[in-house]
Design an enzyme around this catalytic site. Structure first.
Site, PDB file in Angstrom:
ATOM      1  N   TYR A 173       0.830  -1.201   0.000  1.00 53.84           N
ATOM      2  CA  TYR A 173       0.000   0.000   0.000  1.00 53.84           C
ATOM      3  C   TYR A 173       0.869   1.258   0.000  1.00 53.84           C
ATOM      4  CZ  TYR A 173      -3.653  -3.288   1.493  1.00 53.84           C
ATOM      5  OH  TYR A 173      -4.528  -4.332   1.575  1.00 53.84           O
TER       6      TYR A 173
ATOM      7  N   GLU B 184     -16.412  -2.558  24.104  1.00 55.36           N
ATOM      8  CA  GLU B 184     -17.549  -2.275  23.199  1.00 55.36           C
ATOM      9  C   GLU B 184     -18.235  -0.940  23.504  1.00 55.36           C
ATOM     10  OE1 GLU B 184     -19.493  -6.045  23.844  1.00 55.36           O
ATOM     11  OE2 GLU B 184     -18.951  -6.714  21.810  1.00 55.36           O
TER      12      GLU B 184
END
Ligand code: NI
Length: 392
Positions: free
Chosen positions: A301, A376
């Site tokens: 990349y 979370e």
């Protein structure tokens, strides 16, 4: 709407967790995200979207949302991107929603990225009247390799897009923080492979040989000067030789020696300089020994370069939903790579890390670790942020 966005995102916390745990339990490798993509598309339809599936001949899913007043021809202006792929890792977290697929795991948080973007889709869909411009939701495959951004861009995913935002959940930063950097933020990569061809023979008579081991050793040392003698102190690069293979016995000069390694830079210009210097040194040192070098510097990349103006807009949006100045971190450039870089090459873009570390909950392992997990409580923050970027 900004402050209420976070409240609204916290109101769908259970749903965000359910989405994330579904993807976590059902990981798929890059270019195999068929079930994930189908699930995403079904959820988008249930939220009132008309997703395009198999975008750009990939498992990518794209959905647009337009403000009510927009003319039918008005294209989307802001793109929000999540990646969907998992990693070939055997999960060791012990959580009850752990991967149901042996040897596969969402160990980089892409499960959270998909859940957060679905959450943003829900929040934005319910506030379509507040939109100032169109929004495009990009669910891309294969970030961990071989790359999903490039084929989706080739398929037109950025057509009509003014700016792109991406969020990566980050277990190295505490929950509640958001970090980024204007300009070069993540590295380019190249795989280095050099085969030094000499002339083999009896190790007792090296004068009859061209020893590729000695030439390879000197090439390794010469490569240490690529950065130290060729790159300005204000710039940076890494050249690491990680693998050296040659020969099979103590009394034989082998025919060839092989080097492998990796190259990291933070700009295309530096990348070009470093790669040219590696070629010059490896070929020149080999020739000085009467050997030859086959040099391959395969592109990974490119460097991910954030647009300062878009970063400002992202941070402004973050402050609007309630991030305080001490929660907004300016990070150093990262040695890791991200295929979000391809979007940033095409349109102004901002890529940010969202903190999800919480030692008390056991969420303190690095990315790509078999015990990687996130707090979370970051999910509503991420969903609210992505929704806020749409109007930033
Ligand atoms: Ni990742």
């Amino acid at each position: 709407m900004p402050k209420q966005l976070l409240t609204a995102a916290q109101g769908i916390h259970d749903r965000l967790i359910a989405w994330r745990r579904h993807f976590h339990a059902h990981p798929e490798l890059g270019e195999h995200e068929e079930q994930t993509a189908r699930y995403v598309a079904d959820e988008l339809r249930s939220l009132g979207y008309e997703p395009r599936e198999r975008f750009g001949d990939t498992f990518g899913v794209v959905a647009d949302l337009r403000p009510p007043a927009a003319s039918s021809g008005a294209g989307p202006a802001i793109a929000l991107r999540a990646d969907m792929d998992a990693l070939p890792i055997q999960e060791e977290t012990g959580v009850d929603y752990a991967s149901q697929k042996p040897g596969l795991m969402h160990a980089c948080g892409h499960d959270a990225h998909v859940a957060m973007l679905l959450g943003a889709a829900q929040l934005l869909g319910q506030r379509r009247g507040d939109l100032r411009r169109g929004v495009r939701l990009i669910f891309q495959p294969a970030e961990e390799g071989p790359g999903g951004a490039a084929p989706m861009i080739a398929g037109g995913v950025l057509d009509g897009v003014e700016a792109v935002f991406g969020l990566h959940i980050w277990s190295e930063m505490p929950l509640g923080t958001l970090g980024t950097r204007p300009g070069a933020f993540m590295s380019s990569t190249n795989r280095l492979h050099v085969v030094v061809h000499g002339k083999g023979g009896h190790a007792a008579m090296p004068h009859q040989c061209v020893d590729p081991v000695v030439a390879a050793a000197q090439i390794i040392m010469a490569l240490q000067t690529v950065v130290s003698r060729g790159i300005a102190m204000t710039d940076s690069a890494v050249v690491s030789v990680t693998c050296l293979q040659a020969g099979s016995a103590s009394n034989i000069v082998p025919e060839f020696a092989e080097l492998r390694g990796t190259v990291r830079t933070l700009s295309q210009a530096t990348r070009a300089t470093v790669l040219a210097r590696i070629r010059q040194l490896a070929a020149g040192v080999a020739a000085a020994h009467g050997a030859t070098a086959d040099i391959t510097l395969e592109d990974g990349y490119p460097a991910l370069v954030n647009d300062p103006g878009i970063v400002d807009r992202a941070l402004h949006a973050a402050r609007q939903i309630g991030f305080t100045p001490d929660q907004l971190l300016t990070l150093p450039a990262q040695a890791g790579a991200e295929d979000f870089a391809y979007y940033a090459q095409k349109v102004p873009a901002a890529f940010l890390f969202l903190g999800a570390r919480n030692e008390a909950k056991g969420c303190a392992y690095p990315h790509h670790h078999p015990r990687f997990n996130i707090d979370e409580d970051a999910l509503p923050l991420g969903a609210a942020l992505l929704a806020a970027f749409a109007n930033a």
